[in-house]
Design a protein around this motif. Structure first.
Motif, PDB file in Angstrom:
ATOM      1  N   THR A 167       3.125  -6.926  -5.086  1.00  0.00           N
ATOM      2  CA  THR A 167       3.410  -5.928  -6.120  1.00  0.00           C
ATOM      3  C   THR A 167       3.391  -6.560  -7.499  1.00  0.00           C
ATOM      4  N   TYR A 168       3.865  -7.807  -7.581  1.00  0.00           N
ATOM      5  CA  TYR A 168       3.876  -8.506  -8.873  1.00  0.00           C
ATOM      6  C   TYR A 168       2.456  -8.646  -9.416  1.00  0.00           C
ATOM      7  N   TYR A 169       1.528  -9.100  -8.589  1.00  0.00           N
ATOM      8  CA  TYR A 169       0.147  -9.274  -9.056  1.00  0.00           C
ATOM      9  C   TYR A 169      -0.485  -7.935  -9.427  1.00  0.00           C
ATOM     10  N   ALA A 170      -0.174  -6.897  -8.647  1.00  0.00           N
ATOM     11  CA  ALA A 170      -0.707  -5.566  -8.967  1.00  0.00           C
ATOM     12  C   ALA A 170      -0.194  -5.106 -10.330  1.00  0.00           C
ATOM     13  N   ALA A 171       1.094  -5.357 -10.585  1.00  0.00           N
ATOM     14  CA  ALA A 171       1.680  -4.968 -11.873  1.00  0.00           C
ATOM     15  C   ALA A 171       1.090  -5.794 -13.012  1.00  0.00           C
ATOM     16  N   CYS A 172       0.795  -7.067 -12.752  1.00  0.00           N
ATOM     17  CA  CYS A 172       0.156  -7.913 -13.777  1.00  0.00           C
ATOM     18  C   CYS A 172      -1.190  -7.317 -14.202  1.00  0.00           C
ATOM     19  N   ILE A 173      -1.967  -6.900 -13.223  1.00  0.00           N
ATOM     20  CA  ILE A 173      -3.268  -6.286 -13.520  1.00  0.00           C
ATOM     21  C   ILE A 173      -3.061  -4.997 -14.300  1.00  0.00           C
ATOM     22  N   ALA A 174      -2.106  -4.174 -13.864  1.00  0.00           N
ATOM     23  CA  ALA A 174      -1.834  -2.906 -14.546  1.00  0.00           C
ATOM     24  C   ALA A 174      -1.457  -3.135 -15.999  1.00  0.00           C
ATOM     25  N   ASN A 175      -0.537  -4.053 -16.252  1.00  0.00           N
ATOM     26  CA  ASN A 175      -0.085  -4.299 -17.624  1.00  0.00           C
ATOM     27  C   ASN A 175      -1.184  -4.896 -18.493  1.00  0.00           C
ATOM     28  N   ALA A 176      -2.005  -5.766 -17.910  1.00  0.00           N
ATOM     29  CA  ALA A 176      -3.105  -6.363 -18.686  1.00  0.00           C
ATOM     30  C   ALA A 176      -4.087  -5.289 -19.143  1.00  0.00           C
ATOM     31  N   LEU A 177      -4.381  -4.324 -18.278  1.00  0.00           N
ATOM     32  CA  LEU A 177      -5.316  -3.252 -18.638  1.00  0.00           C
ATOM     33  C   LEU A 177      -4.677  -2.276 -19.624  1.00  0.00           C
ATOM     34  N   ILE A 178      -3.421  -1.944 -19.401  1.00  0.00           N
ATOM     35  CA  ILE A 178      -2.728  -1.031 -20.312  1.00  0.00           C
ATOM     36  C   ILE A 178      -2.658  -1.631 -21.713  1.00  0.00           C
ATOM     37  N   ASP A 179      -2.441  -2.943 -21.803  1.00  0.00           N
ATOM     38  CA  ASP A 179      -2.407  -3.602 -23.111  1.00  0.00           C
ATOM     39  C   ASP A 179      -3.732  -3.460 -23.856  1.00  0.00           C
ATOM     40  N   LYS A 180      -4.810  -3.211 -23.129  1.00  0.00           N
ATOM     41  CA  LYS A 180      -6.117  -2.980 -23.742  1.00  0.00           C
ATOM     42  C   LYS A 180      -6.372  -1.498 -24.015  1.00  0.00           C
ATOM     43  N   GLY A 181      -5.399  -0.660 -23.665  1.00  0.00           N
ATOM     44  CA  GLY A 181      -5.561   0.772 -23.875  1.00  0.00           C
ATOM     45  C   GLY A 181      -6.245   1.484 -22.732  1.00  0.00           C
ATOM     46  N   PRO A 183      -5.988   3.403 -19.285  1.00  0.00           N
ATOM     47  CA  PRO A 183      -4.968   4.075 -18.465  1.00  0.00           C
ATOM     48  C   PRO A 183      -4.984   3.588 -17.015  1.00  0.00           C
ATOM     49  N   VAL A 184      -3.800   3.301 -16.502  1.00  0.00           N
ATOM     50  CA  VAL A 184      -3.611   2.873 -15.112  1.00  0.00           C
ATOM     51  C   VAL A 184      -2.407   3.641 -14.566  1.00  0.00           C
ATOM     52  N   LEU A 185      -2.494   4.078 -13.319  1.00  0.00           N
ATOM     53  CA  LEU A 185      -1.335   4.666 -12.658  1.00  0.00           C
ATOM     54  C   LEU A 185      -0.936   3.751 -11.515  1.00  0.00           C
ATOM     55  N   MET A 186       0.311   3.272 -11.556  1.00  0.00           N
ATOM     56  CA  MET A 186       0.853   2.444 -10.487  1.00  0.00           C
ATOM     57  C   MET A 186       1.993   3.212  -9.831  1.00  0.00           C
ATOM     58  N   THR A 187       1.824   3.559  -8.568  1.00  0.00           N
ATOM     59  CA  THR A 187       2.793   4.401  -7.876  1.00  0.00           C
ATOM     60  C   THR A 187       2.795   4.041  -6.389  1.00  0.00           C
ATOM     61  N   LEU A 208      -3.996  16.224  -7.230  1.00  0.00           N
ATOM     62  CA  LEU A 208      -4.830  15.168  -6.653  1.00  0.00           C
ATOM     63  C   LEU A 208      -5.995  14.832  -7.586  1.00  0.00           C
ATOM     64  N   ASP A 209      -6.557  15.859  -8.218  1.00  0.00           N
ATOM     65  CA  ASP A 209      -7.654  15.627  -9.171  1.00  0.00           C
ATOM     66  C   ASP A 209      -7.176  14.811 -10.364  1.00  0.00           C
ATOM     67  N   GLU A 210      -5.942  15.073 -10.808  1.00  0.00           N
ATOM     68  CA  GLU A 210      -5.392  14.328 -11.946  1.00  0.00           C
ATOM     69  C   GLU A 210      -5.263  12.838 -11.622  1.00  0.00           C
ATOM     70  N   LEU A 211      -4.930  12.529 -10.362  1.00  0.00           N
ATOM     71  CA  LEU A 211      -4.814  11.122  -9.963  1.00  0.00           C
ATOM     72  C   LEU A 211      -6.145  10.391 -10.130  1.00  0.00           C
ATOM     73  N   GLN A 212      -7.233  11.135  -9.989  1.00  0.00           N
ATOM     74  CA  GLN A 212      -8.554  10.507 -10.044  1.00  0.00           C
ATOM     75  C   GLN A 212      -9.045  10.329 -11.478  1.00  0.00           C
ATOM     76  N   ASN A 213      -8.283  10.813 -12.455  1.00  0.00           N
ATOM     77  CA  ASN A 213      -8.680  10.642 -13.854  1.00  0.00           C
ATOM     78  C   ASN A 213      -8.359   9.245 -14.383  1.00  0.00           C
ATOM     79  N   PHE A 214      -7.522   8.510 -13.657  1.00  0.00           N
ATOM     80  CA  PHE A 214      -7.151   7.165 -14.103  1.00  0.00           C
ATOM     81  C   PHE A 214      -8.260   6.178 -13.728  1.00  0.00           C
ATOM     82  N   PRO A 215      -8.727   5.372 -14.684  1.00  0.00           N
ATOM     83  CA  PRO A 215      -9.759   4.378 -14.357  1.00  0.00           C
ATOM     84  C   PRO A 215      -9.357   3.436 -13.226  1.00  0.00           C
ATOM     85  N   LEU A 216      -8.038   3.172 -13.117  1.00  0.00           N
ATOM     86  CA  LEU A 216      -7.540   2.363 -11.999  1.00  0.00           C
ATOM     87  C   LEU A 216      -6.297   3.026 -11.422  1.00  0.00           C
TER      88      LEU A 216
END
Length: 307
Positions: A167-181, A183-187, A208-216
């Motif tokens: 989970t830590y590594y997944a969150a690292c990836i999420a935060n790195a992408l969010i810092d670039k602007g 959008p990521v959904l981590m759930t 369900l369609d809204e979930l697919q709008n996130f690039p990651l």
């Protein structure tokens, strides 16, 4: 109201009251009046008159005025304010500051929407203890090259024992992408399915369609959800919808990789087949970070209590 982002030339155009019926003399008087008003605002301490009789900036020593010849009467010229080099640099700096503020607001909103647990916000590559440097570098490489990963629809399946840092590594990836602007959904599935159960039937597909709008999309802890027929069907629908979107998915799980590759039950087979088709398996091993964190926390509390 005069803005830092308006040049003197723009202020004259925006504030003049010239219409189609004005004569050359009328136009001359209107522009001259406006130029004097703008120049009063445009003059700072240290400004001086140059050899050509025009106002010069006392900071950058470039003109703050120029002479214009009015069309239709070559005998008439008018002195109008212009933007000096120092003012142009100030305007550019202000534009950049406003752009940074807008970007920071966007990042904060993306993080608010995309990160479900506040604790995850501090899980970054900068805070990584790098006890597994090869894996840390691989995860950072994924984030740094996300555009390529996205184009290839390459996701990750982070698997391993409890507490090893999936989970830590997944969150690292999420935060790195969010810092670039980005959008990521981590759930997780439990949160998604609980949400689905609160919706009317016609609204479920929209969600369900809204979930697919996130690039990651990052779904944490595959296998922690209840293993009912309804739950398994919803898990499959969510994964299948992501598959059809053509966008990457990252998942974490404690399930043994051999069970994922060779599921004993057909109900799981179609789920795991989709996962392996979309996500490259990456083993996250080592000592339990969670136990180490709890051990450190216990020692700090003991010291705080004087025990």
């Amino acid at each position: 109201m005069i803005s830092l982002l308006q040049s003197p030339e723009e202020m004259i155009l925006m504030n003049s009251s010239i219409d189609g019926g004005d004569t050359v003399d009328d136009i001359y008087s209107i522009i001259q009046s406006m130029a004097k008003k703008i120049q009063a605002v445009n003059t700072d301490d240290g400004d001086y008159i140059g050899e050509d009789g025009l106002l010069m900036c006392g900071k950058c020593h470039t003109p703050k005025q120029c002479r214009l010849q009015l069309p239709g009467d070559e005998s008439k010229t008018i002195v109008v304010p212009v933007t000096c080099q120092h003012q142009r640099e100030e305007m550019k700096a202000e534009e950049e500051r406003l752009e940074r503020e807008r970007f920071e607001l966007r990042v904060r909103e993306i993080r608010r929407v995309g990160i479900s647990d506040a604790e995850f916000e501090d899980w970054t590559f900068e805070n990584d203890d790098r006890k597994n440097p090869k894996l840390s570098d691989a995860m950072k490489r994924y984030a740094d090259n996300f555009q390529e990963m996205k184009e290839k629809n390459l996701g990750l399946l982070l698997y391993g024992n409890v507490g090893t840092g999936k989970t830590y590594y997944a969150a690292c990836i999420a935060n790195a992408l969010i810092d670039k602007g980005i959008p990521v959904l981590m759930t997780n599935f439990i949160r998604i399915i609980n949400k689905i159960q609160t919706l009317y039937t016609e609204d479920r597909q929209h969600y369900l369609d809204e979930l697919q709008n996130f690039p990651l999309l990052i779904i944490d802890d595959l296998g922690a959800e209840r293993q009912s027929e309804f739950m398994l069907e919803q898990v499959y629908n969510i994964i299948d919808a992501r598959y059809r979107s053509g966008l990457p998915l990252i998942m974490t799980t404690n399930i043994d990789i051999e069970l994922i590759k060779n599921p004993p039950d057909i109900r799981y087979a179609r789920i795991y087949d989709r996962v392996l088709e979309m996500c490259h398996p990456v083993k996250v091993d080592g000592n339990s970070r969670r136990r180490e964190r709890l051990k450190k926390q216990f020692a700090e509390r003991q010291e705080l209590l004087g025990l």
